[in-house]
Design a protein around this motif. Structure first.
Motif, PDB file in Angstrom:
ATOM      1  N   GLY A   1       0.788  -1.225   0.000  1.00 37.86           N
ATOM      2  CA  GLY A   1       0.000   0.000   0.000  1.00 37.86           C
ATOM      3  C   GLY A   1       0.821   1.277   0.000  1.00 37.86           C
ATOM      4  N   LYS A   2       2.142   1.179  -0.013  1.00 39.58           N
ATOM      5  CA  LYS A   2       3.000   2.362  -0.034  1.00 39.58           C
ATOM      6  C   LYS A   2       3.667   2.538  -1.404  1.00 39.58           C
ATOM      7  CE  LYS A   2       4.014   2.544   4.866  1.00 39.58           C
ATOM      8  NZ  LYS A   2       3.250   3.773   5.054  1.00 39.58           N
ATOM      9  N   GLN A   3       3.193   1.801  -2.416  1.00 38.44           N
ATOM     10  CA  GLN A   3       3.746   1.834  -3.777  1.00 38.44           C
ATOM     11  C   GLN A   3       5.183   1.316  -3.835  1.00 38.44           C
ATOM     12  OE1 GLN A   3       2.070   5.127  -6.457  1.00 38.44           O
ATOM     13  NE2 GLN A   3       2.733   6.251  -4.635  1.00 38.44           N
ATOM     14  N   LEU A   4       5.582   0.503  -2.872  1.00 36.89           N
ATOM     15  CA  LEU A   4       6.967   0.035  -2.840  1.00 36.89           C
ATOM     16  C   LEU A   4       7.269  -0.930  -3.983  1.00 36.89           C
ATOM     17  CD1 LEU A   4       7.569  -0.360   0.991  1.00 36.89           C
ATOM     18  CD2 LEU A   4       8.051   1.597  -0.497  1.00 36.89           C
ATOM     19  N   GLY A   5       6.278  -1.717  -4.398  1.00 38.99           N
ATOM     20  CA  GLY A   5       6.475  -2.574  -5.565  1.00 38.99           C
ATOM     21  C   GLY A   5       6.752  -1.742  -6.801  1.00 38.99           C
ATOM     22  N   LYS A   6       5.951  -0.704  -7.005  1.00 37.77           N
ATOM     23  CA  LYS A   6       6.178   0.200  -8.127  1.00 37.77           C
ATOM     24  C   LYS A   6       7.545   0.872  -8.000  1.00 37.77           C
ATOM     25  CE  LYS A   6       1.374   1.440  -9.096  1.00 37.77           C
ATOM     26  NZ  LYS A   6       0.416   2.564  -9.189  1.00 37.77           N
ATOM     27  N   LEU A   7       7.870   1.305  -6.790  1.00 36.41           N
ATOM     28  CA  LEU A   7       9.136   2.004  -6.558  1.00 36.41           C
ATOM     29  C   LEU A   7      10.323   1.127  -6.921  1.00 36.41           C
ATOM     30  CD1 LEU A   7      10.748   4.417  -5.404  1.00 36.41           C
ATOM     31  CD2 LEU A   7      10.523   3.343  -3.152  1.00 36.41           C
ATOM     32  N   ILE A   8      10.333  -0.122  -6.463  1.00 32.36           N
ATOM     33  CA  ILE A   8      11.509  -0.967  -6.702  1.00 32.36           C
ATOM     34  C   ILE A   8      11.603  -1.376  -8.169  1.00 32.36           C
ATOM     35  CG2 ILE A   8      10.495  -3.216  -6.039  1.00 32.36           C
ATOM     36  CD1 ILE A   8      13.979  -1.969  -4.988  1.00 32.36           C
ATOM     37  N   VAL A   9      10.456  -1.638  -8.813  1.00 36.40           N
ATOM     38  CA  VAL A   9      10.479  -2.003 -10.233  1.00 36.40           C
ATOM     39  C   VAL A   9      10.899  -0.803 -11.079  1.00 36.40           C
ATOM     40  CG1 VAL A   9       9.061  -2.672 -12.219  1.00 36.40           C
ATOM     41  CG2 VAL A   9       8.836  -3.897 -10.038  1.00 36.40           C
ATOM     42  N   LEU A  10      10.327   0.366 -10.814  1.00 35.84           N
ATOM     43  CA  LEU A  10      10.683   1.545 -11.610  1.00 35.84           C
ATOM     44  C   LEU A  10      12.129   1.981 -11.370  1.00 35.84           C
ATOM     45  CD1 LEU A  10       7.359   3.564 -11.397  1.00 35.84           C
ATOM     46  CD2 LEU A  10       8.313   2.395 -13.407  1.00 35.84           C
TER      47      LEU A  10
END
Length: 193
Positions: free
Chosen positions: A133-142
């Motif tokens: 819920g903190k966009q960490l998946g998006k953060l690490i992939v991007l």
């Protein structure tokens, strides 16, 4: 090994500076980046050899089977990756608990095709279940996607399970018509000893 700031980092942390976050800001709401991850206690950085003690292997075990890896095995593999170059394991650390809470791997491959270009693969993406819920998946992939672009890779590919296709599409990845197959052969350890 390439230029290193120190021998503790898998790769030079300066490579994560000045990534082109403006090119992906539409994927993030609110906007975050590896330099500004949304919380003061979150740090995005290269894997360190000391991350053995910060739960790196435990976070990978939320993704797949890791096995019983002793410190000496971890350090040997870390040094092998460091020496070979082309391995960019990037982690998210919760500095409050000194725990690794996310990770992804960018692997680069030298090619003769496309004018002796560099190709990228995204592997081993995982974020701790309790930090969703903190966009960490998006953060690490991007982060690793932008790093691949900075390294001038001509493309970046990944394999994922069907339920994750929508997630990767939301970050700009595409299924290529006629080229969306993933095949493999696994070499299981059959050594009886």
């Amino acid at each position: 090994m390439g230029p290193q700031q120190n021998n503790e980092d898998l790769y030079n942390p300066n490579l994560l500076k000045n990534l082109n976050w403006g090119s992906v800001k539409s994927f993030l709401n609110p906007e975050i980046s590896s330099d500004n991850p949304g919380e003061s206690w979150i740090v995005v950085r290269p894997l360190k050899i000391s991350d053995y003690d910060k739960g790196f292997l435990q976070i990978l075990s939320q993704l797949t089977t890791v096995g019983n890896i002793e410190r000496t095995d971890f350090e040997r593999q870390f040094r092998n990756m460091q020496k070979a170059g082309g391995y960019y394991v990037t982690v998210i650390e919760d500095t409050r608990s000194k725990t690794i809470i996310g990770s992804s791997t960018l692997i680069t491959e030298y090619k003769f095709i496309h004018g002796c270009a560099l190709r990228a693969r995204l592997e081993d993406v995982v974020v701790n279940n309790t930090y969703r819920g903190k966009q960490l998946g998006k953060l690490i992939v991007l982060t690793v996607t932008l790093l691949a672009k900075k390294l001038e890779c001509y493309k970046m590919s990944l394999d994922c399970k069907d339920p994750l296709i929508a997630f990767y599409k939301s970050l700009g990845y595409k299924l290529e018509p006629g080229n969306s197959n993933s095949m493999m052969i696994r070499f299981e350890n059959t050594d009886p000893s």
